[in-house]
Design a protein around this motif. Structure first.
Motif, PDB file in Angstrom:
ATOM      1  N   ASN A 171       0.696  -1.186   0.129  1.00 17.23           N
ATOM      2  CA  ASN A 171      -0.018  -0.029   0.074  1.00 17.23           C
ATOM      3  C   ASN A 171       0.935   1.200  -0.113  1.00 17.23           C
ATOM      4  N   ALA A 172       1.941   1.040   0.598  1.00 16.65           N
ATOM      5  CA  ALA A 172       2.929   2.323   0.770  1.00 16.65           C
ATOM      6  C   ALA A 172       3.470   2.722  -0.932  1.00 16.65           C
ATOM      7  N   GLN A 173       3.726   1.844  -1.826  1.00 11.47           N
ATOM      8  CA  GLN A 173       3.891   1.875  -2.939  1.00 11.47           C
ATOM      9  C   GLN A 173       2.908   1.941  -3.913  1.00 11.47           C
ATOM     10  N   ASN A 174       1.749   1.688  -3.425  1.00  7.82           N
ATOM     11  CA  ASN A 174       0.514   1.782  -4.299  1.00  7.82           C
ATOM     12  C   ASN A 174       0.644   0.819  -5.588  1.00  7.82           C
ATOM     13  N   THR A 175       0.988  -0.451  -5.022  1.00  6.09           N
ATOM     14  CA  THR A 175       1.348  -1.668  -6.172  1.00  6.09           C
ATOM     15  C   THR A 175       0.856  -2.874  -5.586  1.00  6.09           C
ATOM     16  N   VAL A 176       0.357  -3.504  -6.754  1.00  2.10           N
ATOM     17  CA  VAL A 176      -0.392  -4.804  -6.528  1.00  2.10           C
ATOM     18  C   VAL A 176       0.615  -5.798  -7.241  1.00  2.10           C
ATOM     19  N   TYR A 177       0.996  -7.197  -6.662  1.00  3.48           N
ATOM     20  CA  TYR A 177       1.767  -7.948  -7.425  1.00  3.48           C
ATOM     21  C   TYR A 177       1.307  -9.193  -7.788  1.00  3.48           C
ATOM     22  N   LEU A 178       1.677  -9.762  -8.706  1.00  2.48           N
ATOM     23  CA  LEU A 178       1.172 -11.427  -8.686  1.00  2.48           C
ATOM     24  C   LEU A 178       2.518 -12.152  -9.090  1.00  2.48           C
ATOM     25  N   GLN A 179       2.886 -13.113  -8.025  1.00  2.00           N
ATOM     26  CA  GLN A 179       3.944 -13.984  -8.059  1.00  2.00           C
ATOM     27  C   GLN A 179       3.198 -15.253  -8.802  1.00  2.00           C
ATOM     28  N   MET A 180       3.895 -15.521  -9.965  1.00  2.00           N
ATOM     29  CA  MET A 180       3.394 -16.616 -10.671  1.00  2.00           C
ATOM     30  C   MET A 180       4.447 -17.978 -10.578  1.00  2.00           C
ATOM     31  N   ASN A 181       4.359 -18.971  -9.937  1.00  2.00           N
ATOM     32  CA  ASN A 181       5.329 -20.006  -9.983  1.00  2.00           C
ATOM     33  C   ASN A 181       4.701 -21.047 -10.756  1.00  2.00           C
ATOM     34  N   ASN A 182       5.634 -22.353 -11.097  1.00  2.00           N
ATOM     35  CA  ASN A 182       5.259 -23.408 -11.796  1.00  2.00           C
ATOM     36  C   ASN A 182       4.080 -23.279 -12.911  1.00  2.00           C
ATOM     37  N   LEU A 183       4.603 -22.148 -13.822  1.00  2.00           N
ATOM     38  CA  LEU A 183       3.744 -21.783 -14.877  1.00  2.00           C
ATOM     39  C   LEU A 183       3.569 -22.971 -15.572  1.00  2.00           C
ATOM     40  N   LYS A 184       2.435 -23.152 -16.376  1.00  2.00           N
ATOM     41  CA  LYS A 184       1.914 -24.017 -17.336  1.00  2.00           C
ATOM     42  C   LYS A 184       1.648 -23.254 -18.637  1.00  2.00           C
ATOM     43  N   PRO A 185       1.647 -24.121 -19.767  1.00  2.00           N
ATOM     44  CA  PRO A 185       1.193 -23.535 -20.857  1.00  2.00           C
ATOM     45  C   PRO A 185      -0.355 -23.027 -20.891  1.00  2.00           C
ATOM     46  N   GLU A 186      -1.117 -23.689 -20.239  1.00  2.00           N
ATOM     47  CA  GLU A 186      -2.696 -23.010 -19.923  1.00  2.00           C
ATOM     48  C   GLU A 186      -2.831 -21.593 -19.311  1.00  2.00           C
ATOM     49  N   ASP A 187      -1.624 -21.184 -18.796  1.00  2.00           N
ATOM     50  CA  ASP A 187      -1.516 -20.008 -18.039  1.00  2.00           C
ATOM     51  C   ASP A 187      -1.225 -18.753 -19.176  1.00  2.00           C
ATOM     52  N   THR A 188      -1.060 -19.089 -20.475  1.00  2.00           N
ATOM     53  CA  THR A 188      -0.797 -18.375 -21.310  1.00  2.00           C
ATOM     54  C   THR A 188      -2.050 -17.410 -21.843  1.00  2.00           C
ATOM     55  N   ALA A 189      -1.855 -16.076 -21.407  1.00  2.00           N
ATOM     56  CA  ALA A 189      -2.817 -14.861 -21.724  1.00  2.00           C
ATOM     57  C   ALA A 189      -2.201 -13.648 -21.602  1.00  2.00           C
ATOM     58  N   VAL A 190      -3.047 -12.830 -21.607  1.00  2.00           N
ATOM     59  CA  VAL A 190      -2.884 -11.406 -21.391  1.00  2.00           C
ATOM     60  C   VAL A 190      -3.294 -11.038 -19.849  1.00  2.00           C
ATOM     61  N   TYR A 191      -2.614 -10.625 -18.933  1.00  2.00           N
ATOM     62  CA  TYR A 191      -2.918 -10.457 -17.743  1.00  2.00           C
ATOM     63  C   TYR A 191      -3.333  -8.801 -17.553  1.00  2.00           C
ATOM     64  N   TYR A 192      -4.099  -8.616 -16.786  1.00  2.00           N
ATOM     65  CA  TYR A 192      -4.842  -7.469 -16.684  1.00  2.00           C
ATOM     66  C   TYR A 192      -5.010  -7.244 -14.633  1.00  2.00           C
ATOM     67  N   CYS A 193      -4.813  -5.980 -14.532  1.00  2.00           N
ATOM     68  CA  CYS A 193      -5.314  -5.601 -13.183  1.00  2.00           C
ATOM     69  C   CYS A 193      -6.391  -4.762 -13.153  1.00  2.00           C
ATOM     70  N   ALA A 194      -7.088  -4.524 -11.993  1.00  2.00           N
ATOM     71  CA  ALA A 194      -8.167  -3.392 -11.890  1.00  2.00           C
ATOM     72  C   ALA A 194      -8.659  -3.444 -10.697  1.00  2.00           C
ATOM     73  N   ALA A 195      -9.315  -2.225 -10.091  1.00  2.00           N
ATOM     74  CA  ALA A 195      -9.776  -2.047  -9.155  1.00  2.00           C
ATOM     75  C   ALA A 195     -11.308  -2.185  -8.871  1.00  2.00           C
ATOM     76  N   ASN A 196     -11.715  -2.725  -7.598  1.00  2.00           N
ATOM     77  CA  ASN A 196     -13.184  -2.816  -7.596  1.00  2.00           C
ATOM     78  C   ASN A 196     -13.509  -1.842  -6.550  1.00  2.00           C
ATOM     79  N   LEU A 197     -14.231  -0.644  -7.242  1.00  2.00           N
ATOM     80  CA  LEU A 197     -14.629   0.595  -6.655  1.00  2.00           C
ATOM     81  C   LEU A 197     -15.624   0.266  -5.656  1.00  2.00           C
ATOM     82  N   MET A 198     -16.295  -0.889  -5.856  1.00  2.00           N
ATOM     83  CA  MET A 198     -17.747  -1.361  -5.128  1.00  2.00           C
ATOM     84  C   MET A 198     -17.356  -2.138  -3.392  1.00  2.00           C
TER      85      MET A 198
END
Length: 128
Positions: A74-101
């Motif tokens: 929160n201090a850096q205003n950043t969110v991370y996603l650590q992805m390990n043991n990746l698989k071919p089915e993880d192939t995609a475009v990855y997006y982030c967004a905020a839930n304002l609700m």
């Protein structure tokens, strides 16, 4: 206009790892749950993970449980996603967004239409 910025994607071999970052220039992530989503060619956008503002409670799609870890600085205003043991089915475009609700993630996960400020995404390709 607010637009999140995703980074950290790339080409990785099966079993490899990547760490995605989600920055929100000009917008404070305080008080909002933040989600990571992905969209593969020909498929609908699907939720991957969500992190609440303060708990910080998290949830994950069944397909990534035990392999992906979401976190936020929160201090850096950043969110991370650590992805390990990746698989071919993880192939995609990855997006982030905020839930304002919501400030907390829900189970089941909130749908994509509750989220705002989508970025351009970062491509993750898992291939040998």
């Amino acid at each position: 206009q607010v637009q999140f910025v995703e980074s950290g994607g790339g080409l990785v071999q099966p079993g490899g790892a990547l760490r995605l970052s989600c920055a929100a220039p000009g917008f404070s992530l305080d008080y909002y749950a933040v989600g990571w989503f992905r969209q593969a060619p020909g498929k609908e956008r699907e939720v991957v993970s969500c992190i609440s503002y303060r708990d910080p409670s998290t949830n994950y799609a069944d397909s990534v449980k035990g392999r992906f870890t979401i976190s936020r600085d929160n201090a850096q205003n950043t969110v991370y996603l650590q992805m390990n043991n990746l698989k071919p089915e993880d192939t995609a475009v990855y997006y982030c967004a905020a839930n304002l609700m919501r400030s907390r993630c829900t189970t089941p996960a909130a749908p994509a239409h509750e989220y705002s400020y989508w970025g351009q995404g970062t491509q993750v390709t898992v291939s040998s």
